[in-house]
Motif scaffolding. Structure first.
Motif, PDB file in Angstrom:
ATOM      1  N   ILE A   1      -8.436   2.659  -7.386  1.00 26.97           N
ATOM      2  CA  ILE A   1      -8.841   2.090  -6.099  1.00 26.97           C
ATOM      3  C   ILE A   1      -9.486   0.717  -6.328  1.00 26.97           C
ATOM      4  O   ILE A   1     -10.371   0.574  -7.169  1.00 26.97           O
ATOM      5  CB  ILE A   1      -9.816   3.034  -5.368  1.00 26.97           C
ATOM      6  CG1 ILE A   1      -9.094   4.351  -5.044  1.00 26.97           C
ATOM      7  CG2 ILE A   1     -10.365   2.389  -4.096  1.00 26.97           C
ATOM      8  CD1 ILE A   1      -9.977   5.403  -4.384  1.00 26.97           C
TER       9      ILE A   1
ATOM     10  N   SER B   1     -13.019   2.060   1.306  1.00 24.53           N
ATOM     11  CA  SER B   1     -12.525   2.312  -0.046  1.00 24.53           C
ATOM     12  C   SER B   1     -13.484   3.189  -0.843  1.00 24.53           C
ATOM     13  O   SER B   1     -13.048   4.082  -1.590  1.00 24.53           O
ATOM     14  CB  SER B   1     -12.291   0.985  -0.781  1.00 24.53           C
ATOM     15  OG  SER B   1     -11.252   0.247  -0.164  1.00 24.53           O
TER      16      SER B   1
ATOM     17  N   ASN C   1      -5.379   0.556  -2.263  1.00 24.13           N
ATOM     18  CA  ASN C   1      -6.611  -0.136  -1.874  1.00 24.13           C
ATOM     19  C   ASN C   1      -7.646   0.844  -1.340  1.00 24.13           C
ATOM     20  O   ASN C   1      -8.799   0.471  -1.129  1.00 24.13           O
ATOM     21  CB  ASN C   1      -6.337  -1.257  -0.856  1.00 24.13           C
ATOM     22  CG  ASN C   1      -5.741  -0.751   0.450  1.00 24.13           C
ATOM     23  OD1 ASN C   1      -6.242   0.183   1.084  1.00 24.13           O
ATOM     24  ND2 ASN C   1      -4.643  -1.388   0.886  1.00 24.13           N
ATOM     25  N   GLY C   2      -7.236   2.079  -1.117  1.00 18.50           N
ATOM     26  CA  GLY C   2      -8.166   3.142  -0.768  1.00 18.50           C
ATOM     27  C   GLY C   2      -8.517   3.275   0.694  1.00 18.50           C
ATOM     28  O   GLY C   2      -9.067   4.300   1.109  1.00 18.50           O
ATOM     29  N   THR C   3      -8.208   2.274   1.490  1.00 14.84           N
ATOM     30  CA  THR C   3      -8.681   2.301   2.877  1.00 14.84           C
ATOM     31  C   THR C   3      -7.984   3.355   3.734  1.00 14.84           C
ATOM     32  O   THR C   3      -8.487   3.712   4.808  1.00 14.84           O
ATOM     33  CB  THR C   3      -8.488   0.924   3.544  1.00 14.84           C
ATOM     34  OG1 THR C   3      -7.093   0.577   3.528  1.00 14.84           O
ATOM     35  CG2 THR C   3      -9.283  -0.152   2.808  1.00 14.84           C
TER      36      THR C   3
ATOM     37  N   GLU D   1       0.859  -1.178   0.000  1.00 13.29           N
ATOM     38  CA  GLU D   1       0.000   0.000   0.000  1.00 13.29           C
ATOM     39  C   GLU D   1       0.897   1.231   0.000  1.00 13.29           C
ATOM     40  O   GLU D   1       1.529   1.551   1.004  1.00 13.29           O
ATOM     41  CB  GLU D   1      -0.926   0.006   1.217  1.00 13.29           C
ATOM     42  CG  GLU D   1      -1.716   1.282   1.411  1.00 13.29           C
ATOM     43  CD  GLU D   1      -2.374   1.759   0.136  1.00 13.29           C
ATOM     44  OE1 GLU D   1      -2.123   2.918  -0.259  1.00 13.29           O
ATOM     45  OE2 GLU D   1      -3.147   0.981  -0.478  1.00 13.29           O
TER      46      GLU D   1
END
Length: 392
Positions: A133, A155, A111-113, A85
């Protein structure tokens, strides 16, 4: 990568046919750079087998900045910052700024989290040309596949924040037998969240993805999914909606697109075939390169088992152009010297033998790609066998 919308817009007369390098030619590649291996998730299909731990020997900031210098000297224009990430790397925005100063097209693959209100302004300031994403299904499937409860919500919140700040965003889905039925809903998320790009990735048997090959989408599921992508892409073209649909990791998609064109736009079939032949299919080791967290260079992200050189010891330009490894020379042959169904396929000059790492996972690098979903009739083998039989 198959740029579906680009070809369809050309058929519609909305843009010229895409410029394509000569298939197999030695050229400055798109570079996907795993700037670190650490990740807050442990996704089942992860090609780099990342985890939330520190990995020794990774490039430090000075070495990473020097790597960007090397890429610029080699003529690279497109740089994808990936991981792990990438937002877990403390100097990620410094690296992005350095690349931007050189005029790179800089994309962030995340992964956007970890995108939230605390860092969205930094992401805006970084001026990424594109943020991809990963969304691998609706909440239940996505969270199970990504092994993080609440991952889908986090996300999609990242998508929402990026769009609120006018950042170009794409959703990326790895197609499996567990999420194929949810594809229509995932495509609707594009409308709901004003997403500009959708990337459908086929499962590649590398890293944890190699262990997950048993969940690869059934061939008919894959074909159905691609037809949905083609239909949606063409619908958007007709309605003047500026979206971009692409697929990756299965170059047989190009043949399916040609078939779709023959069914729906038969007057444009010859034009589509001409564009696809100019594209030339799988570009690993020619138009695509990967640098991992240790500075090792690979033909693409799924070739972690084979190292071409290291940017700490040798300039990227020399690794890629001047002292090319035997594997690179083999990959740059067009069409490649592949065996089995791939070697007999009438469309070899379009797909170029598809994804070699799936063949390698099966035990033979140059064997037929087990992920090809085309029938013997579609690739011309059945007709060839019939001719031979008549001749006898």
């Amino acid at each position: 990568m198959l740029r579906i919308s680009t070809y369809l817009r050309a058929l519609a007369g909305q843009s010229p046919a895409p410029r394509a390098a000569k298939p197999g030619s030695t050229r400055a590649p798109v570079v996907i750079w795993n700037v670190l291996r650490r990740c807050n998730l442990t996704c089942k299909h992860c090609y780099s087998t990342s985890a939330d731990i520190d990995f020794k020997g990774e490039l430090n900031t000075a070495e990473a900045l020097a790597t960007i210098d090397q890429l610029h000297a080699a003529g690279v224009k497109v740089l994808v910052l990936s991981g792990g990430e990438p937002l877990m790397r403390p100097d990620i925005f410094q690296l992005a700024e350095h690349a931007r100063q050189y005029g790179f097209y800089v994309a962030l693959s995340t992964n956007g989290t970890l995108i939230n209100e605390s860092n969205i302004e930094q992401i805006v300031a970084a001026q990424f040309d594109y943020v991809g994403i990963s969304i691998d299904g609706l909440p239940d499937i996505h969270d199970e596949f990504r092994q993080m409860k609440g991952g889908f919500t986090a996300s999609m919140h990242a998508v929402e924040l990026c769009r609120q700040h006018d950042i170009r965003v794409g959703l990326r889905t790895t197609l499996t037998m567990h999420n194929h039925a949810q594809l229509p809903d995932l495509l609707e998320l594009m409308r709901e969240y004003d997403v500009q790009k959708y990337y459908l990735s086929h499962l590649n048997y590398s890293g944890r993805g190699k262990r997950s090959s048993k969940i690869d989408a059934h061939w008919q599921m894959t074909r159905d999914a691609m037809d949905q992508i083609f239909d949606r892409a063409w619908d958007d073209v007709q309605h003047g909606i500026e979206t971009d649909f692409v697929s990756g990791n299965n170059d047989a998609d190009a043949i399916l697109l040609l078939q779709w064109t023959e069914r729906h736009l038969p007057q444009h079939r010859a034009q589509m075939e001409t564009m696809l032949r100019a594209w030339g299919g799988n570009a690993s080791g020619a138009g695509v390169a990967n640098i991992d967290n240790l500075g090792d260079v690979h033909p693409d992200t799924y070739w972690q088992q084979h190292t071409l050189g290291n940017v700490r010891k040798q300039d990227f330009k020399d690794i890629w152009f001047n002292n090319a490894a035997p594997l690179l020379l083999q990959l740059r042959q067009h069409p490649r010297q592949v065996k089995g169904r791939c070697g007999e396929c009438q469309w070899l000059s379009i797909c170029n033998g598809n994804t070699r790492t799936r063949a390698w996972a099966g035990g033979n690098l140059w064997a037929e790609d087990p992920g090809c979903y085309l029938t013997d009739e579609e690739i011309g083998i059945a007709a060839l066998a019939e001719i031979k039989c008549v001749a006898l």
